[in-house]
Design a protein around this motif. Structure first.
Motif, mmCIF file in Angstrom:
data_model
loop_
_atom_site.group_PDB
_atom_site.id
_atom_site.type_symbol
_atom_site.label_atom_id
_atom_site.label_comp_id
_atom_site.label_asym_id
_atom_site.label_seq_id
_atom_site.Cartn_x
_atom_site.Cartn_y
_atom_site.Cartn_z
ATOM 1 N N UNK A 1 15.939 -81.168 -37.142
ATOM 2 C CA UNK A 1 15.742 -80.055 -38.085
ATOM 3 C C UNK A 1 14.763 -79.037 -37.513
ATOM 4 N N UNK A 2 13.721 -79.535 -36.866
ATOM 5 C CA UNK A 2 12.731 -78.650 -36.261
ATOM 6 C C UNK A 2 13.361 -77.817 -35.141
ATOM 7 N N UNK B 1 13.585 -73.737 -34.994
ATOM 8 C CA UNK B 1 13.069 -72.987 -33.847
ATOM 9 C C UNK B 1 14.158 -72.121 -33.218
ATOM 10 N N UNK B 2 15.352 -72.666 -33.099
ATOM 11 C CA UNK B 2 16.457 -71.902 -32.521
ATOM 12 C C UNK B 2 16.802 -70.702 -33.399
ATOM 13 N N UNK B 3 16.836 -70.910 -34.732
ATOM 14 C CA UNK B 3 17.130 -69.802 -35.647
ATOM 15 C C UNK B 3 16.043 -68.737 -35.586
ATOM 16 N N UNK C 1 16.408 -66.701 -32.448
ATOM 17 C CA UNK C 1 17.548 -65.801 -32.576
ATOM 18 C C UNK C 1 17.172 -64.586 -33.431
ATOM 19 N N UNK C 2 16.490 -64.831 -34.567
ATOM 20 C CA UNK C 2 16.065 -63.728 -35.437
ATOM 21 C C UNK C 2 15.053 -62.834 -34.733
ATOM 22 N N UNK C 3 14.142 -63.457 -33.988
ATOM 23 C CA UNK C 3 13.126 -62.699 -33.262
ATOM 24 C C UNK C 3 13.783 -61.796 -32.217
ATOM 25 N N UNK C 4 14.754 -62.327 -31.505
ATOM 26 C CA UNK C 4 15.457 -61.522 -30.497
ATOM 27 C C UNK C 4 16.224 -60.384 -31.158
ATOM 28 N N UNK C 5 16.807 -60.654 -32.309
ATOM 29 C CA UNK C 5 17.547 -59.617 -33.037
ATOM 30 C C UNK C 5 16.604 -58.502 -33.490
ATOM 31 N N UNK C 6 15.420 -58.874 -34.006
ATOM 32 C CA UNK C 6 14.441 -57.879 -34.445
ATOM 33 C C UNK C 6 13.951 -57.027 -33.279
ATOM 34 N N UNK C 7 13.667 -57.673 -32.161
ATOM 35 C CA UNK C 7 13.184 -56.939 -30.984
ATOM 36 C C UNK C 7 14.260 -55.995 -30.449
ATOM 37 N N UNK C 8 15.502 -56.430 -30.495
ATOM 38 C CA UNK C 8 16.598 -55.603 -30.009
ATOM 39 C C UNK C 8 16.796 -54.390 -30.918
#
Length: 160
Positions: free
Chosen positions: A140-141, A145-147, A150-157
């Protein structure tokens, strides 16, 4: 002078991929091993219908074997066909086999196959890894972390 012929290099063709292993285990050191196959097994592997999601590798008599991997029967072969779930010998150096078997016996680790592929020379290879099983909360952890990554990369992009 004669012009040298260049060999036509084939890209690495992945036949079977064990994506579930990266979720169920913490992957440690990765090794490449050859695999001893019969003729019909090679032809069946080239069709790309093999599965290794429930398979594992284990030592027996100082050798490393791949258990429970599924290579379907080759339809064009008649009575000379192979058994789909037979144990297959993995070809590695003795030092590597010893390292893997010691880690399995002492540290409680597992040897899992990650993928089966054909290399540039057209030989079947298995990528095996020394892995430690994950508990449910670790899984679960890892998903969280993977999600988040992914969200962090989307925000930065999106920002820049």
């Amino acid at each position: 002078m004669m012009a040298e012929k260049k060999k036509k290099e084939l890209p690495r063709k992945v036949v079977a991929d064990n994506r579930r292993a990266r979720f169920d285990y913490d992957i440690g050191e990765v090794f490449e091993a050859g695999i001893a196959l019969k003729g019909t097994e090679v032809k069946a592997l080239r069709t790309g219908k093999a599965t290794i999601h429930e398979s594992y590798a284990g030592g027996k008599n100082g050798e490393l074997w791949l258990f429970n991997s599924y290579v379907p029967e080759y339809l064009e072969a008649n009575r000379f066909n192979h058994e789909p779930r037979r144990p297959r010998k993995l070809l590695m150096h003795k030092r590597q086999i010893h390292k893997l078997t010691v880690a399995v016996e002492r540290e409680g680790m597992t040897v899992v196959p990650l993928k089966i592929y054909f290399n540039e020379q057209g030989r079947a290879k298995v990528e095996v890894a020394l892995a430690k099983g994950r508990k449910a909360h670790d899984k679960r952890e890892a998903v969280k972390e993977r999600d988040w990554n992914r969200d962090k990369a989307r925000l930065m992009r999106d920002r820049g």
